[in-house]
Structure formats: C-alpha cells, structure tokens
Design a protein around this motif. Structure first.
Motif, PDB file in Angstrom:
ATOM      1  N   UNK A  27       0.805  -1.210   0.000  1.00 53.16           N
ATOM      2  CA  UNK A  27       0.000   0.000   0.000  1.00 53.16           C
ATOM      3  C   UNK A  27       0.849   1.277   0.000  1.00 53.16           C
ATOM      4  N   UNK A  28       2.004   1.205  -0.599  1.00 56.16           N
ATOM      5  CA  UNK A  28       2.892   2.362  -0.695  1.00 56.16           C
ATOM      6  C   UNK A  28       2.392   3.269  -1.808  1.00 56.16           C
ATOM      7  N   UNK A  29       2.364   4.576  -1.548  1.00 57.49           N
ATOM      8  CA  UNK A  29       1.916   5.527  -2.560  1.00 57.49           C
ATOM      9  C   UNK A  29       2.827   5.508  -3.780  1.00 57.49           C
ATOM     10  N   UNK A  30       2.226   5.681  -4.933  1.00 57.31           N
ATOM     11  CA  UNK A  30       2.989   5.782  -6.175  1.00 57.31           C
ATOM     12  C   UNK A  30       3.456   7.228  -6.322  1.00 57.31           C
ATOM     13  N   UNK A  31       4.758   7.413  -6.308  1.00 56.55           N
ATOM     14  CA  UNK A  31       5.323   8.765  -6.336  1.00 56.55           C
ATOM     15  C   UNK A  31       5.864   9.064  -7.725  1.00 56.55           C
ATOM     16  N   UNK A  32       5.482  10.186  -8.256  1.00 57.64           N
ATOM     17  CA  UNK A  32       5.968  10.619  -9.555  1.00 57.64           C
ATOM     18  C   UNK A  32       7.113  11.613  -9.404  1.00 57.64           C
ATOM     19  N   UNK A  37      11.836  21.270 -13.724  1.00 56.16           N
ATOM     20  CA  UNK A  37      12.206  21.023 -15.120  1.00 56.16           C
ATOM     21  C   UNK A  37      12.541  22.359 -15.764  1.00 56.16           C
ATOM     22  N   UNK A  38      13.833  22.518 -16.088  1.00 58.24           N
ATOM     23  CA  UNK A  38      14.284  23.759 -16.716  1.00 58.24           C
ATOM     24  C   UNK A  38      14.837  23.482 -18.110  1.00 58.24           C
ATOM     25  N   UNK A  39      15.599  22.434 -18.229  1.00 52.30           N
ATOM     26  CA  UNK A  39      16.249  22.132 -19.502  1.00 52.30           C
ATOM     27  C   UNK A  39      15.613  20.905 -20.142  1.00 52.30           C
ATOM     28  N   UNK A  40      15.986  20.656 -21.386  1.00 54.17           N
ATOM     29  CA  UNK A  40      15.515  19.457 -22.073  1.00 54.17           C
ATOM     30  C   UNK A  40      16.036  18.214 -21.357  1.00 54.17           C
ATOM     31  N   UNK A  41      17.239  18.294 -20.841  1.00 52.50           N
ATOM     32  CA  UNK A  41      17.810  17.185 -20.086  1.00 52.50           C
ATOM     33  C   UNK A  41      16.959  16.881 -18.843  1.00 52.50           C
ATOM     34  N   UNK A  42      16.497  17.932 -18.167  1.00 47.97           N
ATOM     35  CA  UNK A  42      15.614  17.748 -17.014  1.00 47.97           C
ATOM     36  C   UNK A  42      14.312  17.066 -17.430  1.00 47.97           C
ATOM     37  N   UNK A  43      13.787  17.445 -18.581  1.00 47.67           N
ATOM     38  CA  UNK A  43      12.553  16.866 -19.095  1.00 47.67           C
ATOM     39  C   UNK A  43      12.730  15.373 -19.385  1.00 47.67           C
ATOM     40  N   UNK A  44      13.858  15.035 -19.988  1.00 48.42           N
ATOM     41  CA  UNK A  44      14.147  13.624 -20.292  1.00 48.42           C
ATOM     42  C   UNK A  44      14.292  12.825 -18.999  1.00 48.42           C
ATOM     43  N   UNK A  45      15.002  13.391 -18.038  1.00 48.37           N
ATOM     44  CA  UNK A  45      15.171  12.712 -16.753  1.00 48.37           C
ATOM     45  C   UNK A  45      13.812  12.517 -16.065  1.00 48.37           C
ATOM     46  N   UNK A  46      12.957  13.534 -16.118  1.00 45.89           N
ATOM     47  CA  UNK A  46      11.628  13.427 -15.509  1.00 45.89           C
ATOM     48  C   UNK A  46      10.800  12.352 -16.207  1.00 45.89           C
ATOM     49  N   UNK A  48      11.904   9.661 -17.840  1.00 49.35           N
ATOM     50  CA  UNK A  48      12.444   8.347 -17.489  1.00 49.35           C
ATOM     51  C   UNK A  48      12.021   7.967 -16.065  1.00 49.35           C
ATOM     52  N   UNK A  49      12.111   8.919 -15.143  1.00 53.55           N
ATOM     53  CA  UNK A  49      11.721   8.657 -13.756  1.00 53.55           C
ATOM     54  C   UNK A  49      10.235   8.330 -13.659  1.00 53.55           C
ATOM     55  N   UNK A  50       9.420   9.114 -14.355  1.00 54.38           N
ATOM     56  CA  UNK A  50       7.969   8.914 -14.314  1.00 54.38           C
ATOM     57  C   UNK A  50       7.578   7.565 -14.922  1.00 54.38           C
ATOM     58  N   UNK A  51       8.213   7.218 -16.020  1.00 53.41           N
ATOM     59  CA  UNK A  51       7.909   5.940 -16.666  1.00 53.41           C
ATOM     60  C   UNK A  51       8.263   4.777 -15.738  1.00 53.41           C
ATOM     61  N   UNK A  53       8.425   4.888 -12.483  1.00 50.63           N
ATOM     62  CA  UNK A  53       7.494   4.925 -11.347  1.00 50.63           C
ATOM     63  C   UNK A  53       6.170   4.282 -11.727  1.00 50.63           C
ATOM     64  N   UNK A  54       5.698   4.516 -12.943  1.00 47.18           N
ATOM     65  CA  UNK A  54       4.438   3.913 -13.391  1.00 47.18           C
ATOM     66  C   UNK A  54       4.563   2.394 -13.528  1.00 47.18           C
ATOM     67  N   UNK A  55       5.698   1.924 -14.016  1.00 45.37           N
ATOM     68  CA  UNK A  55       5.925   0.474 -14.129  1.00 45.37           C
ATOM     69  C   UNK A  55       5.919  -0.146 -12.732  1.00 45.37           C
ATOM     70  N   UNK A  56       6.632   0.485 -11.803  1.00 47.21           N
ATOM     71  CA  UNK A  56       6.687  -0.012 -10.435  1.00 47.21           C
ATOM     72  C   UNK A  56       5.293  -0.010  -9.803  1.00 47.21           C
ATOM     73  N   UNK A  57       4.534   1.024 -10.067  1.00 45.89           N
ATOM     74  CA  UNK A  57       3.174   1.123  -9.531  1.00 45.89           C
ATOM     75  C   UNK A  57       2.294   0.018 -10.138  1.00 45.89           C
ATOM     76  N   UNK A  58       2.501  -0.283 -11.394  1.00 49.76           N
ATOM     77  CA  UNK A  58       1.762  -1.364 -12.039  1.00 49.76           C
ATOM     78  C   UNK A  58       2.047  -2.706 -11.384  1.00 49.76           C
ATOM     79  N   UNK A  59       3.316  -2.945 -11.038  1.00 44.93           N
ATOM     80  CA  UNK A  59       3.680  -4.175 -10.332  1.00 44.93           C
ATOM     81  C   UNK A  59       3.001  -4.226  -8.966  1.00 44.93           C
ATOM     82  N   UNK A  60       2.941  -3.078  -8.316  1.00 45.61           N
ATOM     83  CA  UNK A  60       2.318  -2.995  -6.997  1.00 45.61           C
ATOM     84  C   UNK A  60       0.822  -3.311  -7.092  1.00 45.61           C
TER      85      UNK A  60
END
Length: 73
Positions: A27-32, A37-46, A48-51, A53-60
């Motif tokens: 019952x752990x919250x799914x954290x995004x 986000x300032x640069x394109x690199x930040x957007x890419x990192x976000x 990847x992290x979000x994707x 997190x969603x996979x992990x949440x799906x397993x949960x």
C-alpha cells in the motif's frame, strides 16, 4: 417427553465482521517526478523517472490483485 423449539426468547444471532486488507508493503503511494524542469535534459530525466514509477506502480497493483485473489480462495 421433551418439547424442543418452543422458546419465546428471540434467537441469539452473533455477527462478526472481518476486514481483510492487503499488507502495508503493498500500500505504498505511487510517487511521480517532483523535481524542477528547466532544460531538455531535465525533461528527459523526468520522463524516465515517471515511466519507471508507473511500471513499479503497475507491479504494486498486480501484487494487490494477486493477494486479494489468494485471500478470496
């Protein structure tokens, strides 16, 4: 001779309620992503992290379904 079932007292009904919940570790919250986000690199990192997190949440969620099915029998 003995008479059975002639009592005028109402029958005693005992009701028990059981709450079956998934274990706390499921019952752990799914954290995004919550960074800035300032640069394109930040957007890419976000992204990847979000994707991830969603996979992990799906397993949960799948683990919760499996647990619920196991408890139901």
């Amino acid at each position: 001779m003995m008479l059975l079932g002639c009592s005028t007292a109402p029958p005693v009904i005992k009701t028990e309620t059981f709450y079956i919940t998934p274990p706390d570790q499921l019952m752990i919250d799914c954290v995004g992503f919550s960074g800035l986000i300032i640069t394109v690199s930040d957007l890419i990192e976000a992204y990847i992290y979000e994707k991830a997190a969603r996979v992990n949440c799906g397993f949960q969620i799948e683990a919760i379904r499996n647990y619920t099915n196991k408890v139901k029998g």
